[in-house]
Design an enzyme around this catalytic site. Structure first.
Site, PDB file in Angstrom:
ATOM      1  N   GLU A 473       0.827  -1.213   0.000  1.00 25.73           N
ATOM      2  CA  GLU A 473       0.000   0.000   0.000  1.00 25.73           C
ATOM      3  C   GLU A 473       0.858   1.259   0.000  1.00 25.73           C
ATOM      4  OE1 GLU A 473      -2.963  -0.291  -0.795  1.00 25.73           O
ATOM      5  OE2 GLU A 473      -3.115  -2.443  -0.445  1.00 25.73           O
ATOM      6  N   HIS A 476       1.580   2.082  -3.526  1.00 23.38           N
ATOM      7  CA  HIS A 476       0.484   2.855  -4.114  1.00 23.38           C
ATOM      8  C   HIS A 476       0.581   4.322  -3.688  1.00 23.38           C
ATOM      9  CE1 HIS A 476      -1.838  -0.184  -6.112  1.00 23.38           C
ATOM     10  NE2 HIS A 476      -2.128  -0.869  -5.015  1.00 23.38           N
ATOM     11  N   HIS A 479       3.085   6.272  -5.571  1.00 27.84           N
ATOM     12  CA  HIS A 479       2.539   6.571  -6.899  1.00 27.84           C
ATOM     13  C   HIS A 479       1.657   7.818  -6.822  1.00 27.84           C
ATOM     14  CE1 HIS A 479       0.916   4.407 -10.780  1.00 27.84           C
ATOM     15  NE2 HIS A 479       1.652   5.458 -11.067  1.00 27.84           N
TER      16      HIS A 479
END
Length: 680
Positions: A473, A476, A479
């Site tokens: 996570e 993510h 990102h």
């Protein structure tokens, strides 16, 4: 004006970095705020369609991308809270508001004048001097309108609206039912003999749970920190069976929370919409902008992996079955035996299990280590901020800065299970990055988890799976935080679904690397550094049962594609449909009491419909990418800079394949994944 003055959701937020003022927001604010924001956004749409100038990229595509900023932030707060800290009133509000939002979305995509302007820009995109990012945004808007019913005849539009509103409501209901079923079950133990085999830390946690519920003894739940170790260590086979059946029959108990009909309705309505839009099935409709852009490509990908992993899956199953038999188990092993005997065999072969590893993975140390990893890779830093408003007292917030002290993002982290929180772990956002006329708007990113809570005698000690989940996570979130795009619709994680898992799954690789573990993993009691021998065994054990794990994940992919490649409405019952879809990856006897689809929130409540294969697709990418890191050195600045510049910063501004090749210098190969998984 009075509505705006009394509603914090409609006001400017005088908070650090423009973060949501959770301390001022009440559930009653949401519906009137949504209604008011829809009116404002509708006026913004009208200004585009009333524009007398010829349609161009700026006055149509860009202006449309900026429509509804207030509505967007209200939606993000409402639905993030509904996942992370919900209650009955908030759920009812989400159900009320959802049709309004869908109706407004339909009003946009079914607006003929607006679509004509978009079509004009789309048709001239190759001759109007647009750069790659602008072309992709134009293509995305055009595709969204096509999938939103823009080309439908007038008589079809009413039905399209009905279906899309019903789907929005059904998806919310699906997730609500799964949460209610997860929370409603407890395994209450009063006989100490029934705790045989369970780790002391788990027993203490269960004792605290019982006390919280004003009960004697011990209470175990279906939340992962309780459920997973219970299945791994409990010597009581009857209780393991009870726990597994409770978990695997959530929303499939023929009560008011049963999702059987909801799943079938969702699948059938998705098919109806796909057919209306000229596609033979929902997967064909939704895959058009993915790396695997047809159902045939997805099927071939899954089948190739199936054939590659089948021998290893059967080998793993036979190994566990034989070990169980040698250990005194009579008859065939069932689903509730798998985790128990797997953990025992793993301990025997590698002398490693979560109870050996957990003392080295205290949550406080893991958090600092993961932040430190991001600093080592990308030279960013994190600063805790206690002044940012929170939606729950357990949430922590951090300011994130680049190496030159440029502000990058706010990061929220919410670690532990609660009754109002959905299961699993996920990354989301309250605001996405964009650049409006040189004004840089930085994102507000959140990680929501269900990690093991501290007990009265121990800090929160993570299992190895929780460590890799945190890394996933956090990938993510990188990102989302490092993105440098112009348009909000293309920034951060707004990429093709089979590309979005690359940054997350890439980060999991570091959990197996001595070079990283050596820098931080110490025993929470003795401060002893994690022994080299344990790190070696972590690496060796990484391929244990990987054939079975491959099969299990592929089974979910086959099931997802089965639901979304139907060409006629489903008429058989949900159990029969699921059994047929997963038959070739099924290693255990079928049980009519159990069902995956009824709680498969990824595809019926989340955004992974016809996209679950993307986890495996991204594994091919992440294994190939990390093999490059190991070739050049996992902290090699040239390699890390290339990954940041070509993957993490670019969002959806270019085709995923082109971004990947720019980073890697070549197209991805499946070999690195098969090798990492021990399949070759």
């Amino acid at each position: 004006m009075t509505k705006k003055m009394n509603n914090p959701l409609l006001q400017e937020w005088n908070t650090p970095f423009g973060t949501p003022p959770f301390h001022l927001i009440e559930t009653i604010h949401f519906k009137p705020a949504v209604e008011e924001a829809i009116k404002s956004a509708s006026a913004e749409i009208k200004s585009i369609t009333d524009n007398k100038d010829l349609p161009d990229f700026e006055n149509t595509i860009v202006t449309l991308d900026r429509v509804g900023e207030t509505l967007g932030r209200i939606k993000s707060i409402l639905f993030n809270l509904n996942s992370a800290d919900t209650n009955k009133t908030l759920q009812e509000t989400a159900q009320e508001v959802s049709p309004l939002l869908t109706r407004f979305s339909n009003d946009i995509t079914l607006n003929e004048k607006l679509f004509e302007r978009i079509k004009t820009v789309f048709n001239s995109k190759e001759t109007s001097g647009l750069n790659t990012e602008q072309k992709i945004l134009t293509e995305k808007k055009f595709r969204n309108f096509i999938l939103g019913g823009a080309s439908l005849k007038e008589e079809e539009r009413k039905r399209f609206r009905e279906i899309s509103e019903e789907l929005a409501t059904l998806s919310l209901k699906f997730e609500e039912n799964v949460l209610k079923e997860t929370n409603s079950f407890e395994l209450h133990i009063t006989d100490k003999n029934d705790l045989a085999g369970l780790p002391e830390s788990l027993v203490e946690m269960a004792s605290m749970e019982a006390e919280k519920r004003k009960k004697q003894g011990w209470v175990f739940t279906l939340h992962f920190p309780s459920y997973v170790p219970f299945m791994q260590y409990s010597e009581n086979r009857h209780l393991r069976e009870k726990m597994l059946k409770a978990y695997s029959s959530r929303a499939f108990r023929h009560n008011i929370f049963d999702n059987s009909q909801n799943a079938m309705k969702i699948a059938n309505l998705r098919l109806e919409i796909a057919r209306m839009l000229g596609f033979s099935n929902f997967a064909e409709m939704t895959l058009g902008d993915r790396m695997a852009d047809t159902p045939e490509k997805v099927d071939k990908f899954l089948d190739d992996l199936y054939l590659s992993s089948k021998p290893a899956a059967f080998r793993d199953f036979e190994n566990i079955s034989n070990y169980a038999k040698v250990s005194g188990h009579a008859g065939a092993i069932e689903r509730w035996d798998w985790a128990y005997y797997s953990e025992k065999l793993k301990k025997k072969l590698y002398n490693i299990d979560d109870e050996i590893l957990k003392p080295y993975f205290s949550l406080e140390k893991v958090e600092a280590a993961i932040f430190g990893l991001a600093t080592s890779l990308y030279s960013i830093r994190f600063s805790k901020n206690d002044t940012i408003p929170l939606y729950h007292p357990e949430v922590k917030t951090f300011e994130v800065y680049d190496s030159d002290n440029t502000f990058l993002a706010v990061l929220y982290i919410d670690y532990h299970p609660r009754p109002g929180k959905n299961g699993g772990t996920w990354m989301t956002s309250y605001r996405d990055q964009k650049n409006e006329n040189g004004n840089e708007v930085r994102p507000l990113i959140s990680i929501v988890a269900n990690f093991t809570r501290p007990t009265e005698t121990r800090p929160s000690l993570l299992s190895f799976n929780e460590l890799t989940t945190f890394l996933h996570e956090f990938g993510h979130s990188l990102h989302g935080m490092l993105t440098k795009c112009t348009y909000e619709s293309l920034s951060g994680t707004k990429v093709a679904h089979d590309f979005v898992e690359l940054p997350s799954q890439f980060m999991e690789n570091f959990a197996f690397e001595k070079e990283w573990l050596d820098t931080w993993a110490t025993h929470y009691l003795t401060s002893e550094k994690i022994p080299d021998e344990i790190i070696r065994r972590i690496k060796e054990a990484s391929t244990f049962n990987e054939g079975y794990a491959f099969f299990r994940q592929l089974g979910f992919g086959f099931l997802d594609m089965a639901w979304h490649t139907i060409t006629n409405p489903i008429e058989i019952n949900i159990s029969e449909f699921e059994s047929l879809a997963m038959a070739k990856t099924e290693l255990f006897p079928i049980s009519v009491e159990l069902n995956m689809s009824a709680s498969f929130s990824h595809i019926f409540g989340g955004g992974y419909a016809a996209g679950y294969y993307g986890y495996k697709w991204a594994e091919v990418l992440d294994a190939d990418a990390f093999s490059y890191f190991t070739e050049t050195g996992i902290f090699n600045k040239e390699t890390t800079t290339s990954f940041r510049k070509n993957i993490l910063e670019k969002g959806g501004t270019d085709k995923p394949q082109d971004l990947y090749v720019r980073f890697r210098g070549k197209e991805p190969s499946i070999d690195a994944l098969l090798k990492r998984s021990g399949l070759i």
